[in-house]
Write a protein that holds these residues in place. Structure first.
Motif, PDB file in Angstrom:
ATOM      1  N   LEU A 164       0.841  -1.195   0.000  1.00  0.00           N
ATOM      2  CA  LEU A 164       0.000   0.000   0.000  1.00  0.00           C
ATOM      3  C   LEU A 164       0.875   1.244   0.000  1.00  0.00           C
ATOM      4  CD1 LEU A 164      -2.835   1.371   0.426  1.00  0.00           C
ATOM      5  CD2 LEU A 164      -2.407   1.125   2.885  1.00  0.00           C
ATOM      6  N   ASN A 173      -2.340   3.891   9.674  1.00  0.00           N
ATOM      7  CA  ASN A 173      -3.196   4.205   8.539  1.00  0.00           C
ATOM      8  C   ASN A 173      -4.616   3.799   8.907  1.00  0.00           C
ATOM      9  OD1 ASN A 173      -1.407   4.541   5.682  1.00  0.00           O
ATOM     10  ND2 ASN A 173      -0.347   3.570   7.388  1.00  0.00           N
ATOM     11  N   ASN A 174      -5.505   4.770   9.057  1.00  0.00           N
ATOM     12  CA  ASN A 174      -6.869   4.483   9.533  1.00  0.00           C
ATOM     13  C   ASN A 174      -6.835   3.693  10.839  1.00  0.00           C
ATOM     14  OD1 ASN A 174      -8.235   5.872   7.578  1.00  0.00           O
ATOM     15  ND2 ASN A 174      -9.004   4.078   6.483  1.00  0.00           N
ATOM     16  N   THR A 203      -9.760  -5.130   8.962  1.00  0.00           N
ATOM     17  CA  THR A 203      -9.816  -3.683   8.790  1.00  0.00           C
ATOM     18  C   THR A 203     -10.470  -3.313   7.464  1.00  0.00           C
ATOM     19  OG1 THR A 203      -7.704  -3.440   7.613  1.00  0.00           O
ATOM     20  CG2 THR A 203      -7.595  -3.595  10.017  1.00  0.00           C
ATOM     21  N   VAL A 262      -6.833   8.235   3.741  1.00  0.00           N
ATOM     22  CA  VAL A 262      -6.736   7.522   5.013  1.00  0.00           C
ATOM     23  C   VAL A 262      -6.214   8.485   6.070  1.00  0.00           C
ATOM     24  CG1 VAL A 262      -6.386   5.228   4.015  1.00  0.00           C
ATOM     25  CG2 VAL A 262      -4.413   6.702   4.438  1.00  0.00           C
ATOM     26  N   LEU A 313      -8.814  -1.603   5.239  1.00  0.00           N
ATOM     27  CA  LEU A 313      -7.724  -1.328   4.306  1.00  0.00           C
ATOM     28  C   LEU A 313      -7.866  -2.116   3.007  1.00  0.00           C
ATOM     29  CD1 LEU A 313      -4.607  -1.135   6.671  1.00  0.00           C
ATOM     30  CD2 LEU A 313      -6.175   0.682   5.955  1.00  0.00           C
TER      31      LEU A 313
END
Length: 216
Positions: free
Chosen positions: A24, A46-47, A73, A84, A75
Motif C-alpha cells: 500500500l 493508517n486508519n 480492517t 486515510v 484497508l
C-alpha cells in the motif's frame, strides 16, 4: 504506540497485490513529514492500523498489509485516490493529547446514523457486542485511528460527537451511513474485561468445588 491525534489525511497512490497481501503506497499529509524524515521500518498508523514503512520516496511511503490485517480492517477496500487518516508513532517527549492507542484494530464497525446539529455531528456506529462490552460512556475509543470520547454505549452500537475540526482534518467528515470503519477499544477496557472474567470463573469453580465437597 499512538495517541489517536491524526496529523491529517493521506492519499492512496498505488496498491500492488502480493498473494493474499498488498503493498500500500500512501502520499502522507504535509503535517506528518515536517518534523523529521520518515525512516524505513518506522510504524505509521493508517486508519488506525499500525503498518511498517518498507519504502519511502519523498512524502510517499509504502506499507505491507497481510491477510489478517485485511480481514479485520477496511484497508482491503481501499483503491488509488482514497484517503486515510495518518498518525506517526508517539515520541516520549510529546504531549499525550488523546489516549494510548496500539494501532491493533479489534474489528470493523459500520456507520449506523448521522445526526447533524449545526456544524457538529453525532455519529452512530453498529458493532459486535464483544466490542461494546469493552466500552463505557465518557470513555475512549479509536475510530479509523481517531481518538474519540464515547457518548452513548448500547449492546450493538455506540455514538460519538464530532467537532468541526475533526470533521475537516480526518476521514470521518467524509463518512456516510453504511461505510465501514476500523475500531480499537481502550486497552484498559480489555484488561478489565479479562480480569473480571477470570474472577467470575474462579468464583464458579470455587462454588462447584464446595458443592462437590458437601455432597460427598
Amino acid at each position: 504506540m499512538f495517541t489517536g491525534i491524526v496529523a491529517g489525511r493521506g492519499r492512496v497512490t498505488a496498491i500492488e497485490r502480493n498473494g493474499s497481501a498488498i503493498d500500500l503506497s500512501v502520499q502522507l499529509p504535509a503535517e506528518a513529514v515536517t518534523d523529521d524524515p520518515i525512516q524505513i521500518g518506522e510504524s505509521i498508523a493508517n486508519n488506525g492500523c499500525c503498518l511498517t514503512v518498507i519504502r519511502s520516496e519523498g512524502d510517499v511511503c509504502t506499507f505491507q498489509a497481510g491477510a489478517e490485517t485485511l480481514s479485520r480492517t477496511n484497508l482491503g477496500r481501499l483503491k488509488p485516490g482514497d484517503v486515510v487518516n495518518i498518525e506517526r508513532s508517539l515520541r516520549a517527549s510529546e504531549r499525550l493529547g488523546g489516549h494510548f492507542v496500539q494501532g491493533h484494530v479489534d474489528g470493523a464497525a459500520r456507520v449506523d446514523a448521522i445526526d447533524r446539529d449545526g456544524e457538529w455531528i453525532k455519529m452512530w456506529f453498529r458493532v459486535a457486542p464483544r466490542l461494546t462490552a469493552q466500552m463505557v460512556a465518557k470513555g475512549s475509543v479509536t475510530v479509523d485511528g481517531v481518538s474519540l470520547t464515547l457518548v452513548d454505549v448500547e449492546a450493538e452500537r455506540f455514538s460519538i460527537a464530532l467537532i468541526p475540526h475533526t470533521l475537516d482534518v480526518t476521514t470521518l467528515g467524509l463518512r456516510k451511513v453504511g461505510d465501514p470503519v476500523n475500531i480499537e477499544t481502550d486497552i484498559l477496557g480489555k484488561y478489565l474485561e479479562k480480569m473480571v472474567g477470570e474472577l467470575q470463573l474462579s468464583s464458579v469453580k470455587a462454588a462447584a468445588a464446595g458443592l462437590s465437597s458437601s455432597t460427598q
